[in-house]
Design a protein around this motif. Structure first.
Motif, PDB file in Angstrom:
ATOM      1  N   GLY A 164       0.814  -1.210   0.000  1.00 23.41           N
ATOM      2  CA  GLY A 164       0.000   0.000   0.000  1.00 23.41           C
ATOM      3  C   GLY A 164       0.845   1.256   0.000  1.00 23.41           C
ATOM      4  O   GLY A 164       0.496   2.260  -0.640  1.00 23.41           O
ATOM      5  N   VAL A 165       1.965   1.209   0.704  1.00 23.23           N
ATOM      6  CA  VAL A 165       2.872   2.352   0.739  1.00 23.23           C
ATOM      7  C   VAL A 165       3.456   2.599  -0.643  1.00 23.23           C
ATOM      8  O   VAL A 165       3.519   3.748  -1.114  1.00 23.23           O
ATOM      9  N   LYS A 166       3.883   1.535  -1.309  1.00 22.61           N
ATOM     10  CA  LYS A 166       4.444   1.679  -2.655  1.00 22.61           C
ATOM     11  C   LYS A 166       3.409   2.296  -3.603  1.00 22.61           C
ATOM     12  O   LYS A 166       3.747   3.136  -4.452  1.00 22.61           O
ATOM     13  N   LYS A 167       2.162   1.890  -3.450  1.00 26.24           N
ATOM     14  CA  LYS A 167       1.099   2.439  -4.298  1.00 26.24           C
ATOM     15  C   LYS A 167       0.903   3.920  -4.013  1.00 26.24           C
ATOM     16  O   LYS A 167       0.758   4.732  -4.943  1.00 26.24           O
ATOM     17  N   LYS A 168       0.906   4.289  -2.735  1.00 22.68           N
ATOM     18  CA  LYS A 168       0.746   5.688  -2.360  1.00 22.68           C
ATOM     19  C   LYS A 168       1.918   6.540  -2.849  1.00 22.68           C
ATOM     20  O   LYS A 168       1.740   7.726  -3.172  1.00 22.68           O
ATOM     21  N   LEU A 169       3.105   5.977  -2.882  1.00 24.03           N
ATOM     22  CA  LEU A 169       4.276   6.724  -3.354  1.00 24.03           C
ATOM     23  C   LEU A 169       4.099   7.175  -4.800  1.00 24.03           C
ATOM     24  O   LEU A 169       4.625   8.218  -5.202  1.00 24.03           O
ATOM     25  N   ILE A 183      13.311   9.396  -0.483  1.00 28.85           N
ATOM     26  CA  ILE A 183      13.009   8.062   0.042  1.00 28.85           C
ATOM     27  C   ILE A 183      13.738   6.998  -0.768  1.00 28.85           C
ATOM     28  O   ILE A 183      14.377   6.092  -0.211  1.00 28.85           O
ATOM     29  N   VAL A 184      13.662   7.119  -2.074  1.00 23.64           N
ATOM     30  CA  VAL A 184      14.330   6.156  -2.960  1.00 23.64           C
ATOM     31  C   VAL A 184      15.844   6.226  -2.781  1.00 23.64           C
ATOM     32  O   VAL A 184      16.524   5.205  -2.626  1.00 23.64           O
ATOM     33  N   GLN A 185      16.374   7.444  -2.798  1.00 27.37           N
ATOM     34  CA  GLN A 185      17.816   7.622  -2.664  1.00 27.37           C
ATOM     35  C   GLN A 185      18.311   7.164  -1.299  1.00 27.37           C
ATOM     36  O   GLN A 185      19.404   6.601  -1.180  1.00 27.37           O
ATOM     37  N   GLY A 186      17.502   7.383  -0.266  1.00 27.94           N
ATOM     38  CA  GLY A 186      17.897   6.970   1.072  1.00 27.94           C
ATOM     39  C   GLY A 186      18.123   5.474   1.165  1.00 27.94           C
ATOM     40  O   GLY A 186      19.117   5.008   1.754  1.00 27.94           O
ATOM     41  N   ALA A 187      17.206   4.702   0.606  1.00 29.25           N
ATOM     42  CA  ALA A 187      17.369   3.245   0.607  1.00 29.25           C
ATOM     43  C   ALA A 187      18.598   2.844  -0.192  1.00 29.25           C
ATOM     44  O   ALA A 187      19.364   1.953   0.233  1.00 29.25           O
ATOM     45  N   GLU A 188      18.810   3.508  -1.317  1.00 26.86           N
ATOM     46  CA  GLU A 188      19.990   3.201  -2.142  1.00 26.86           C
ATOM     47  C   GLU A 188      21.275   3.456  -1.375  1.00 26.86           C
ATOM     48  O   GLU A 188      22.214   2.653  -1.424  1.00 26.86           O
ATOM     49  N   GLU A 189      21.335   4.573  -0.650  1.00 21.96           N
ATOM     50  CA  GLU A 189      22.545   4.899   0.090  1.00 21.96           C
ATOM     51  C   GLU A 189      22.804   3.914   1.224  1.00 21.96           C
ATOM     52  O   GLU A 189      23.957   3.655   1.586  1.00 21.96           O
ATOM     53  N   LEU A 190      21.735   3.360   1.781  1.00 28.51           N
ATOM     54  CA  LEU A 190      21.891   2.337   2.823  1.00 28.51           C
ATOM     55  C   LEU A 190      22.260   0.979   2.235  1.00 28.51           C
ATOM     56  O   LEU A 190      22.661   0.074   2.961  1.00 28.51           O
ATOM     57  N   LEU A 194      14.277  -0.939  -1.636  1.00 23.23           N
ATOM     58  CA  LEU A 194      13.269  -0.009  -1.129  1.00 23.23           C
ATOM     59  C   LEU A 194      12.155  -0.751  -0.399  1.00 23.23           C
ATOM     60  O   LEU A 194      11.728  -0.327   0.686  1.00 23.23           O
ATOM     61  N   ASP A 195      11.675  -1.853  -0.976  1.00 21.77           N
ATOM     62  CA  ASP A 195      10.604  -2.618  -0.329  1.00 21.77           C
ATOM     63  C   ASP A 195      11.042  -3.091   1.059  1.00 21.77           C
ATOM     64  O   ASP A 195      10.260  -3.053   2.014  1.00 21.77           O
ATOM     65  N   GLN A 196      12.280  -3.541   1.158  1.00 25.17           N
ATOM     66  CA  GLN A 196      12.812  -4.019   2.434  1.00 25.17           C
ATOM     67  C   GLN A 196      12.881  -2.886   3.449  1.00 25.17           C
ATOM     68  O   GLN A 196      12.529  -3.059   4.623  1.00 25.17           O
ATOM     69  N   HIS A 197      13.325  -1.728   3.000  1.00 29.90           N
ATOM     70  CA  HIS A 197      13.460  -0.583   3.898  1.00 29.90           C
ATOM     71  C   HIS A 197      12.088  -0.109   4.381  1.00 29.90           C
ATOM     72  O   HIS A 197      11.916   0.202   5.565  1.00 29.90           O
ATOM     73  N   ILE A 198      11.122  -0.079   3.484  1.00 26.73           N
ATOM     74  CA  ILE A 198       9.772   0.322   3.866  1.00 26.73           C
ATOM     75  C   ILE A 198       9.214  -0.636   4.914  1.00 26.73           C
ATOM     76  O   ILE A 198       8.671  -0.211   5.944  1.00 26.73           O
ATOM     77  N   ALA A 199       9.343  -1.931   4.677  1.00 30.07           N
ATOM     78  CA  ALA A 199       8.830  -2.926   5.614  1.00 30.07           C
ATOM     79  C   ALA A 199       9.529  -2.822   6.968  1.00 30.07           C
ATOM     80  O   ALA A 199       8.891  -2.947   8.030  1.00 30.07           O
TER      81      ALA A 199
END
Length: 214
Positions: A164-169, A183-190, A194-199
């Motif tokens: 649902g979060v991915k859809k809202k994004l 948000i996208v760049q943050g996960a990449e830098e870590l 992205l799905d893993q980071h959101i969860a």
């Protein structure tokens, strides 16, 4: 990971250690500068996510005892203080620079100040540490997850799911103030999907739902 231990209580929290720059002091500074309940709750949401990442990092480094507590306190205080000056200094010309100057005057650690500067893309300060990358990766996402929770019938983060979060994004009209690219760049830098980071952040906030009012 349970984010409910003694060092993550809402309200007037206990410090993890006897440090003069611990969580209790960070909370005191945040509440002295920030009257908005939503901004305070945002700080707590970012803290939930950031400390969960700090715990994972402490596990990776095999830290225990005082070393582990010190690292978690560093992540906790950085989260609480990252926007503490925003209410008084909301412009890009002032935030987070005014707050960081105050933190330097008060003697807060350089690691905290550098991470806070780094979470603002326009500051020009590179994000070189795991702490700095984590703050950047959690800031906008925590705000977005809060927005996703508040539109649920229960207004609860318990109902928020990664799909649902991915859809809202993808819905640019929803929570339009949130910077999707950050948000996208943050996960990449870590270095995480992205799905893993959101969860991961949803789970962290769910464990702190009561304190977050979600």
């Amino acid at each position: 990971m349970d984010l409910q231990p003694r060092h993550h209580c809402a309200g007037a929290p206990d410090a993890m250690t006897e440090s003069a720059y611990g969580r209790a002091q960070a909370w005191q500074l945040l509440t002295a500068w920030t009257q908005s309940e939503s901004l305070r709750k945002h700080a707590l949401a970012v803290e939930a996510c950031l400390v969960a990442l700090g715990e994972a990092e402490a596990d990776r480094l095999a830290l225990a005892g005082a070393e582990r507590e010190a690292l978690l306190e560093l992540y906790s205080t950085t989260a609480l203080l990252h926007d503490f000056d925003y209410e008084r200094h909301p412009t890009a010309e002032e935030h987070p620079f005014a707050g960081v100057r105050e933190l330097e005057r008060l003697g807060w650690p350089a690691a905290v100040r550098e991470a806070i500067l780094g979470h603002a893309q326009y500051s020009g300060v590179a994000r070189e540490t795991h702490l700095a990358k984590s703050l950047f990766a959690c800031d906008e996402l925590a705000g977005f997850l809060t927005a996703c929770a508040l539109v649920k019938p229960s207004r609860s983060v318990a109902e928020v799911e990664p799909a649902g979060v991915k859809k809202k994004l993808k819905d640019k009209a929803f929570a339009r103030a949130v910077n999707r690219q950050d948000i996208v760049q943050g996960a990449e830098e870590l270095g995480v999907e992205l799905d893993q980071h959101i969860a991961f952040c949803i789970a962290a906030m769910q464990r702190r739902a009561a304190a977050l009012g979600l």
